[in-house]
Design an enzyme around this catalytic site. Structure first.
Site, PDB file in Angstrom:
ATOM      1  N   CYS A   2      39.401 -53.085   3.697  1.00  0.00           N
ATOM      2  CA  CYS A   2      39.072 -51.693   3.427  1.00  0.00           C
ATOM      3  C   CYS A   2      38.310 -51.676   2.106  1.00  0.00           C
ATOM      4  O   CYS A   2      38.229 -52.691   1.424  1.00  0.00           O
ATOM      5  CB  CYS A   2      40.337 -50.879   3.284  1.00  0.00           C
ATOM      6  SG  CYS A   2      41.444 -51.080   4.688  1.00  0.00           S
ATOM      7  N   ARG A  27      32.859 -52.615   4.644  1.00  0.00           N
ATOM      8  CA  ARG A  27      34.189 -53.233   4.640  1.00  0.00           C
ATOM      9  C   ARG A  27      35.144 -52.610   5.659  1.00  0.00           C
ATOM     10  O   ARG A  27      36.251 -53.090   5.855  1.00  0.00           O
ATOM     11  CB  ARG A  27      34.823 -53.112   3.245  1.00  0.00           C
ATOM     12  CG  ARG A  27      34.035 -53.805   2.162  1.00  0.00           C
ATOM     13  CD  ARG A  27      34.739 -53.651   0.836  1.00  0.00           C
ATOM     14  NE  ARG A  27      36.039 -54.268   0.861  1.00  0.00           N
ATOM     15  CZ  ARG A  27      36.277 -55.541   0.624  1.00  0.00           C
ATOM     16  NH1 ARG A  27      35.288 -56.345   0.331  1.00  0.00           N
ATOM     17  NH2 ARG A  27      37.496 -56.017   0.671  1.00  0.00           N
ATOM     18  N   TRP A  75      39.744 -49.862   7.403  1.00  0.00           N
ATOM     19  CA  TRP A  75      39.655 -50.669   8.619  1.00  0.00           C
ATOM     20  C   TRP A  75      41.096 -50.856   9.063  1.00  0.00           C
ATOM     21  O   TRP A  75      41.863 -51.556   8.407  1.00  0.00           O
ATOM     22  CB  TRP A  75      38.987 -52.004   8.321  1.00  0.00           C
ATOM     23  CG  TRP A  75      38.774 -52.845   9.529  1.00  0.00           C
ATOM     24  CD1 TRP A  75      37.782 -52.709  10.460  1.00  0.00           C
ATOM     25  CD2 TRP A  75      39.552 -53.971   9.954  1.00  0.00           C
ATOM     26  NE1 TRP A  75      37.910 -53.661  11.428  1.00  0.00           N
ATOM     27  CE2 TRP A  75      38.989 -54.448  11.154  1.00  0.00           C
ATOM     28  CE3 TRP A  75      40.687 -54.610   9.454  1.00  0.00           C
ATOM     29  CZ2 TRP A  75      39.507 -55.542  11.845  1.00  0.00           C
ATOM     30  CZ3 TRP A  75      41.201 -55.698  10.144  1.00  0.00           C
ATOM     31  CH2 TRP A  75      40.604 -56.150  11.322  1.00  0.00           C
ATOM     32  N   ASN A 100      44.068 -51.855  -0.010  1.00  0.00           N
ATOM     33  CA  ASN A 100      43.366 -52.784   0.870  1.00  0.00           C
ATOM     34  C   ASN A 100      44.272 -53.996   1.019  1.00  0.00           C
ATOM     35  O   ASN A 100      44.753 -54.517   0.015  1.00  0.00           O
ATOM     36  CB  ASN A 100      42.023 -53.168   0.216  1.00  0.00           C
ATOM     37  CG  ASN A 100      41.340 -54.305   0.923  1.00  0.00           C
ATOM     38  OD1 ASN A 100      41.604 -54.570   2.091  1.00  0.00           O
ATOM     39  ND2 ASN A 100      40.451 -54.984   0.212  1.00  0.00           N
ATOM     40  N   GLY A 101      44.531 -54.417   2.258  1.00  0.00           N
ATOM     41  CA  GLY A 101      45.409 -55.575   2.453  1.00  0.00           C
ATOM     42  C   GLY A 101      46.574 -55.214   3.355  1.00  0.00           C
ATOM     43  O   GLY A 101      46.532 -54.209   4.064  1.00  0.00           O
ATOM     44  N   GLU A 484      26.014 -69.607  17.306  1.00  0.00           N
ATOM     45  CA  GLU A 484      25.713 -68.513  16.378  1.00  0.00           C
ATOM     46  C   GLU A 484      24.880 -67.433  17.080  1.00  0.00           C
ATOM     47  O   GLU A 484      25.097 -66.234  16.878  1.00  0.00           O
ATOM     48  CB  GLU A 484      24.995 -69.083  15.138  1.00  0.00           C
ATOM     49  CG  GLU A 484      24.516 -68.079  14.116  1.00  0.00           C
ATOM     50  CD  GLU A 484      25.619 -67.205  13.509  1.00  0.00           C
ATOM     51  OE1 GLU A 484      26.820 -67.473  13.724  1.00  0.00           O
ATOM     52  OE2 GLU A 484      25.251 -66.224  12.847  1.00  0.00           O
ATOM     53  N   LYS A 488      26.016 -63.561  17.493  1.00  0.00           N
ATOM     54  CA  LYS A 488      25.204 -62.423  17.059  1.00  0.00           C
ATOM     55  C   LYS A 488      25.043 -61.426  18.201  1.00  0.00           C
ATOM     56  O   LYS A 488      25.197 -60.231  18.018  1.00  0.00           O
ATOM     57  CB  LYS A 488      23.802 -62.845  16.600  1.00  0.00           C
ATOM     58  CG  LYS A 488      23.676 -63.573  15.299  1.00  0.00           C
ATOM     59  CD  LYS A 488      23.995 -62.755  14.076  1.00  0.00           C
ATOM     60  CE  LYS A 488      25.456 -62.871  13.760  1.00  0.00           C
ATOM     61  NZ  LYS A 488      25.858 -63.686  12.655  1.00  0.00           N
ATOM     62  N   GLU A 491      28.411 -59.585  18.993  1.00  0.00           N
ATOM     63  CA  GLU A 491      28.984 -58.670  18.004  1.00  0.00           C
ATOM     64  C   GLU A 491      28.164 -57.405  17.809  1.00  0.00           C
ATOM     65  O   GLU A 491      28.734 -56.363  17.497  1.00  0.00           O
ATOM     66  CB  GLU A 491      29.293 -59.362  16.671  1.00  0.00           C
ATOM     67  CG  GLU A 491      28.118 -59.779  15.857  1.00  0.00           C
ATOM     68  CD  GLU A 491      28.523 -60.507  14.574  1.00  0.00           C
ATOM     69  OE1 GLU A 491      29.515 -60.155  13.959  1.00  0.00           O
ATOM     70  OE2 GLU A 491      27.805 -61.442  14.188  1.00  0.00           O
ATOM     71  N   HIS A 507      29.346 -79.381  34.000  1.00  0.00           N
ATOM     72  CA  HIS A 507      30.795 -79.601  34.101  1.00  0.00           C
ATOM     73  C   HIS A 507      31.550 -78.289  34.301  1.00  0.00           C
ATOM     74  O   HIS A 507      32.750 -78.217  34.056  1.00  0.00           O
ATOM     75  CB  HIS A 507      31.300 -80.338  32.857  1.00  0.00           C
ATOM     76  CG  HIS A 507      30.686 -81.690  32.700  1.00  0.00           C
ATOM     77  ND1 HIS A 507      30.970 -82.726  33.550  1.00  0.00           N
ATOM     78  CD2 HIS A 507      29.758 -82.146  31.824  1.00  0.00           C
ATOM     79  CE1 HIS A 507      30.251 -83.784  33.192  1.00  0.00           C
ATOM     80  NE2 HIS A 507      29.501 -83.451  32.150  1.00  0.00           N
ATOM     81  N   LYS A 606      33.078 -56.214   7.379  1.00  0.00           N
ATOM     82  CA  LYS A 606      32.307 -57.298   6.774  1.00  0.00           C
ATOM     83  C   LYS A 606      33.193 -58.367   6.149  1.00  0.00           C
ATOM     84  O   LYS A 606      32.959 -59.544   6.301  1.00  0.00           O
ATOM     85  CB  LYS A 606      31.383 -56.697   5.718  1.00  0.00           C
ATOM     86  CG  LYS A 606      30.486 -57.702   5.048  1.00  0.00           C
ATOM     87  CD  LYS A 606      29.362 -58.096   5.956  1.00  0.00           C
ATOM     88  CE  LYS A 606      28.485 -59.169   5.371  1.00  0.00           C
ATOM     89  NZ  LYS A 606      27.745 -59.854   6.436  1.00  0.00           N
TER      90      LYS A 606
HETATM   91  C1  F6R Z   1      29.678 -62.726  11.882  1.00  0.00           C
HETATM   92  C2  F6R Z   1      30.306 -62.745  10.580  1.00  0.00           C
HETATM   93  C3  F6R Z   1      31.692 -63.301  10.478  1.00  0.00           C
HETATM   94  C4  F6R Z   1      31.895 -63.995   9.117  1.00  0.00           C
HETATM   95  C5  F6R Z   1      33.361 -64.410   8.959  1.00  0.00           C
HETATM   96  C6  F6R Z   1      33.587 -65.190   7.685  1.00  0.00           C
HETATM   97  O1  F6R Z   1      28.374 -62.238  11.820  1.00  0.00           O
HETATM   98  O2  F6R Z   1      29.759 -62.300   9.615  1.00  0.00           O
HETATM   99  O3  F6R Z   1      31.985 -64.156  11.532  1.00  0.00           O
HETATM  100  O4  F6R Z   1      31.056 -65.107   9.057  1.00  0.00           O
HETATM  101  O5  F6R Z   1      34.168 -63.269   8.957  1.00  0.00           O
HETATM  102  O6  F6R Z   1      33.225 -64.464   6.570  1.00  0.00           O
HETATM  103  P1  F6R Z   1      32.908 -65.165   5.178  1.00  0.00           P
HETATM  104  O7  F6R Z   1      31.690 -65.982   5.358  1.00  0.00           O
HETATM  105  O8  F6R Z   1      32.719 -64.033   4.219  1.00  0.00           O
HETATM  106  O9  F6R Z   1      34.106 -66.012   4.844  1.00  0.00           O
END
Ligand code: F6R
Length: 611
Positions: A2, A27, A75, A100-101, A484, A488, A491, A507, A606
């Site tokens: 959050c 966040r 969040w 937050n937490g 990756e 992308k 998500e 397989h 994020k």
């Molecule tokens: C996907 C994304 C997440 C972060 C993951 C780790 O686009 O951004 O999968 O990569 O939550 O976050 P960090 O790199 O901040 O530890």
């Protein structure tokens, strides 16, 4: 996950807090709220379900006025994303709190408080903290002391901001396991989860340490106490990234802006780290040379996109530095009985430096017999950076879009520097190192060339908008790039996507391939190209539509159902960085066509500071 903002100022703080929340929305964004103390020691609160814009609408109709306040964007972890569960939470009319937490022992605390007659208006873990502070205040009559007493009873992770109507010019903050910074103003002081939230009022910050409690009071007074309650001083640091990151500029979304920033941030990540004789090992820290020369193995631990960067690095470290490497997701690693071979270097990767699982993995590793720890991270002053022995900062600047883009390619750039540093210390193939270093120097230019292909990539996106599934294929160091690409796409466009090493297709996953399953493949001109081509034939033979991103020199036959986009030639070693870009752009355009919330996709946040 959050976002918290707080302020004690001479002026009305509503707009400062609201702007802070907008900047922190990355966040978490399922509800928001604000509490402000007016000049007559009365607490006023506004909350709204949904994004910060919904709170802004409420404040427009019923503004809050006062010089002291706290605010929050949520969040959800405990309780649904409703107005009732939105922060700040209150105890009576006096105490308001943002958190937050996660308070892990909230159930037993709640029961204790309920038995004493406290009633609960929300389903959150946070509300217990508000009541505990109110209860302590009755005997201490001091907000700082009350919170310190309460903290001793909390298990879990938190960043907290608290106000009390009897101390109308005070905000108390505390951190353990979740980030919190103090913004130093002129005769005013602020609190936030991220400096970004406060760049409109200051560029001077104090990064609180684990266990710190801070009292902000009138006239910009800042007093910090460590976990033992001792007054401590922490350095004030000037924020160096500027404020450009917090606006979209001419771009429609932060994600698009951040994709286009990649040439610049990759260049910044390389800056000062390459000399006439290759990579400057000292740029990793004074101890790097001795640590790297003793390293016999590497363990890399990370989450999500950062984990994919680690997977690419495994190919590089084994191929170019000849060093055995393991890569693991942090949430698995931290609960495993890990065997640490002698001479193992522990490496974490993280954009934020605050990801709960990655941090826990570092702390777990510190209790084991590792040679030392290296963090490759994008946020200076973050917990991961502070707690690791060595750090290599990526220079992506603040990343606002929830889907990681520039953080990933700068991590790859940093990981290649790390590979080359190890190769150099270990005396591996100097000519090959020199070639890769040359490739790195021209990488920003190659990246720019790929970005110029954006209109062609956008044209491809139409073929995905109506699809429900997609398959990504890659081989070798491009398998993680396929992973990756799939991450992308899922998500931000909510299309189900999977990635496979192309050789695994036959397989099992080949059974899924038909005309409704677009297959995306990255085909650089590397040693696995011929094998990849055979795998692509397997897809074509089943009627699958193929989208191939290929090196300009690769001969792949044009055929019906095969869409090809040529990328500039690049050294094989660096191709994973370049081939990430078209996949980012493709996902972006598909999401735009589908009309999803590109920068703030549903259910995500994020910075994942909870387990
Ligand atoms: C996907 C994304 C997440 C972060 C993951 C780790 O686009 O951004 O999968 O990569 O939550 O976050 P960090 O790199 O901040 O530890």
């Amino acid at each position: 996950m959050c976002g918290i903002v707080g302020a004690v100022a001479q002026r009305n703080v509503q707009e400062i807090l609201l702007e802070g929340l907008k900047r922190l929305e990355y966040r978490g964004y399922d509800s928001a709220g604000m509490a402000v103390l007016d000049g007559r020691s009365r607490l006023h609160r506004q909350r709204a379900a949904g994004k910060v814009a919904a709170l802004a609408d409420c404040l427009e109709s019923v503004p809050l006025a006062g010089g002291t306040g706290i605010a929050h964007t949520r969040w959800a972890t405990h309780g649904r994303p409703t107005e009732r569960n939105a922060h700040p939470h209150q105890s009576g009319e006096d105490v308001a709190i943002v958190h937050n937490g996660i308070i892990e022992n909230y159930e037993s605390l709640k029961q204790e408080l309920a038995e004493q007659g406290y009633t609960f208006a929300s389903e959150t873990d946070t509300e217990v903290v508000a009541h505990l502070v109110a209860r302590e205040y009755e005997s201490t009559q001091d907000l700082l002391t009350s919170l310190q007493h309460v903290l001793a009873r909390l298990h879990g992770a938190y960043a907290l901001g608290v106000v009390h109507a009897s101390e109308p010019k005070v905000v108390i903050g505390a951190r353990k396991g979740s980030p919190l910074v103090v913004g130093v103003g002129i005769e005013e002081a602020f609190l936030a989860s991220d400096p970004l939230a406060l760049l409109q009022v200051t560029d001077r910050f104090i990064y609180l340490r684990e266990g710190d409690v801070v009292r902000l009071s009138e006239g910009g007074r800042i007093e910090i106490f460590d976990a033992q309650g001792q007054a401590v001083s922490r350095p004030v640091q000037t924020y160096e990234h500027g404020d450009g990151a917090s606006s979209k500029g001419d771009y429609r979304h932060f994600m698009l802006k951040e994709i286009h920033e990649q040439p610049k941030v990759i260049e910044a990540t390389l800056e000062g780290r390459i000399g006439d004789n290759g990579v400057l090992v000292k740029s990793f820290g004074i101890e790097a040379e001795s640590l790297f020369s003793r390293a016999k193995q590497i363990h890399i631990v990370a989450c999500g996109t950062s984990y994919h960067a680690g997977m690419v690095a495994r190919y590089w470290l084994e191929r170019y530095a000849g060093i055995p490497t393991q890569v693991e997701v942090a949430s698995e690693y931290r609960y495993r009985r890990v065997v640490v071979p002698e001479g193992t270097l522990f490496v974490t990767l993280s954009q934020s430096g605050e990801t709960a699982d990655t941090l826990a993995a570092l702390r777990f590793a510190q209790e084991r017999d590792y040679l030392g720890s290296l963090a490759i991270c994008n946020v200076p002053g973050s917990s991961l950076v502070r707690e690791s022995d060595l750090t290599l900062m990526t220079q992506a600047g603040p990343e606002i879009g929830v889907a990681s883009t520039k953080a990933f390619t700068t991590q790859l750039t940093a990981l290649m520097l790390f590979t080359l540093a190890l190769a150099k210390v270990r005396g591996q193939e100097p000519e090959r190192q020199a070639q890769i270093v040359e490739g790195l120097r021209s990488l920003p230019e190659r990246v720019k060339e790929v970005l110029r292909l954006d209109p062609q990539i956008e044209a491809l996106s139409a073929a995905f908008a109506e699809k429900h599934h997609a398959l990504f294929l890659g081989r070798g160091s491009h398998f993680p790039i396929a992973l990756e690409g799939a991450l992308k796409l899922k998500e931000i466009s909510y299309i189900h996507a999977e990635a496979y090493p192309a050789g695994e297709l036959k397989h099992g996953p080949l059974a899924l391939v038909d005309s409704e399953m677009p297959v995306i493949s990255v085909a650089p001109n590397d040693e696995l190209l011929d094998k990849l081509k055979s795998n692509l034939q397997e897809v074509r033979a089943r009627g699958g539509e193929l989208f191939v991103f290929a090196d300009e020199n690769v001969a792949i036959e044009r055929a019906e159902g095969v869409h090809m986009l040529r990328l500039p030639h690049i050294d094989d070693a660096l191709a994973p960085i370049l081939y990430t870009l078209p996949l980012q752009l493709l996902s972006y355009h598909v999401a735009v066509l589908k009309g999803t919330d590109v920068d703030q996709p549903r259910n995500l946040a994020k910075s994942v500071t909870v387990e």
